[in-house]
Write an enzyme that holds these catalytic residues in place. Sequence first.
Site, PDB file in Angstrom:
ATOM      1  N   ARG A 176       3.052  15.983  -7.902  1.00  0.00           N
ATOM      2  CA  ARG A 176       2.521  14.798  -8.576  1.00  0.00           C
ATOM      3  C   ARG A 176       1.504  15.187  -9.645  1.00  0.00           C
ATOM      4  O   ARG A 176       1.455  14.576 -10.713  1.00  0.00           O
ATOM      5  CB  ARG A 176       1.901  13.832  -7.570  1.00  0.00           C
ATOM      6  CG  ARG A 176       1.516  12.485  -8.184  1.00  0.00           C
ATOM      7  CD  ARG A 176       1.131  11.473  -7.130  1.00  0.00           C
ATOM      8  NE  ARG A 176      -0.033  11.883  -6.360  1.00  0.00           N
ATOM      9  CZ  ARG A 176      -0.567  11.171  -5.364  1.00  0.00           C
ATOM     10  NH1 ARG A 176      -0.021  10.015  -5.029  1.00  0.00           N
ATOM     11  NH2 ARG A 176      -1.622  11.599  -4.703  1.00  0.00           N
ATOM     12  N   LYS A 199      -1.703   9.506 -11.692  1.00  0.00           N
ATOM     13  CA  LYS A 199      -3.022   9.572 -11.047  1.00  0.00           C
ATOM     14  C   LYS A 199      -4.021  10.219 -12.011  1.00  0.00           C
ATOM     15  O   LYS A 199      -4.519  11.328 -11.786  1.00  0.00           O
ATOM     16  CB  LYS A 199      -2.940  10.352  -9.738  1.00  0.00           C
ATOM     17  CG  LYS A 199      -4.119  10.088  -8.797  1.00  0.00           C
ATOM     18  CD  LYS A 199      -3.861  10.664  -7.429  1.00  0.00           C
ATOM     19  CE  LYS A 199      -5.046  10.446  -6.481  1.00  0.00           C
ATOM     20  NZ  LYS A 199      -5.278   9.032  -6.176  1.00  0.00           N
ATOM     21  N   GLU A 253      -0.227  -3.311  -6.590  1.00  0.00           N
ATOM     22  CA  GLU A 253      -0.928  -2.495  -5.590  1.00  0.00           C
ATOM     23  C   GLU A 253      -2.383  -2.905  -5.516  1.00  0.00           C
ATOM     24  O   GLU A 253      -2.877  -3.675  -6.346  1.00  0.00           O
ATOM     25  CB  GLU A 253      -0.801  -1.006  -5.890  1.00  0.00           C
ATOM     26  CG  GLU A 253      -1.411  -0.534  -7.181  1.00  0.00           C
ATOM     27  CD  GLU A 253      -1.235   0.975  -7.369  1.00  0.00           C
ATOM     28  OE1 GLU A 253      -0.733   1.661  -6.478  1.00  0.00           O
ATOM     29  OE2 GLU A 253      -1.615   1.467  -8.447  1.00  0.00           O
TER      30      GLU A 253
END
Length: 396
Positions: A138, A241, A277
């Site tokens: 990621r 992220k 989210e």
Amino acid sequence: MALAALSRQLGAALQPQRPTDRLQQRAGASRPATPCRRQARRLLCSAQLAAEQSSKLDIDWDSLGFGLQHVGATMFMASCSAADGKWSAGELQPYGPLPMYPSAQALNYGQAVFEGMKAQRSAKDRIVLFRPEANAERMAEGAARLSMCPPPKELFLEAVCKTVEANSDFVPPQGKGSLYLRPLLLGSGPILGLGPAPSYTLVVYCASVGSYFKGGQLTPIDLIVETRFHRSAPGGMGGTKCAGNYSPVLVTQLAAKKEGYSDVVYLDAKTDTYLEEVSSCNIFVVKGKTIRTPPLQGTILPGVTRRSIIELARSRGYTVEEVPVSVDEAMQADEIFTTGTAVVVSPVGSLTYQGERRQFGEPGQPGPVALELYDQLTGLQQEKLADPFGWVHPVC
């Protein structure tokens, strides 16, 4: 120990010059490059303080919160030049400030991605990580999105494991918490015009932590649906992220907390109809034996815990669907819970939307599905249960 070795190395750098060294300097002979003596003294002091901190470690494991009250004494650092894309081997050093120019790309244009991971003491009396390869992948994907030089998977895993080993005293006893790890990739090289940084820095630091929410683990949280701001939009950065994705949620999160809510749920930017989210975790909605969660379409973070819960729930006979979930459907659900590295699995006690509040289950009690999946996931992470997926990564 790494700290002792660092102290010896820096101490050697501070030794007075020998006569032959001074003669060579007068004659113009070249000497091997050494760190600035002032910096060496500062680092030596840091190393000594870190060693003292580690030797005097006195933590009340039963009252751990989620913060930097008990930060690990040692961190890992590696660097990379964008010119050739080659990373240094990296090294352990005392936790402390990073040397960085005000013109660093990350400070001006935001080239920064990070990860969140946990190391835990397991029932087999060893320290383990959970799916670290997924975090490495990621970070590499986030680096690609921001035009950064990604650290090789091998370097990422080595950095994380060495940080855990060096700070093993900061890993709480089994079941008392975890060592939270923060791998951070920065565009640290200086630049003025907009463009990729000329160099990058990988840092991994850590801290002993307990439950993320103040009420404690498995205490149901109260959420409110945000109807004014959006966390992300299609084609944006919501699925990465990166550092810039998080501070913008503070204005709504802080306002919600003043009203007594634990956190905020965001809706899609196109229709204001579907759940996306929570500020820092994914969301799941339960109806009978069916569990639904918003799909990965670039607007929400592909959480490692989210991915694990989906696989774990399916293995236990649940039907798990990654489909759009309307706020109206969520208000009629049997149960809602959130997932993330920090929160693990957090049951939702209530959801408030446009002034209407829906209570789920008995006040103060986690829902049965959230409890079941939490027990299964943490049992696997702590090696209390068998690991048929091969997710647990032993460190030491």
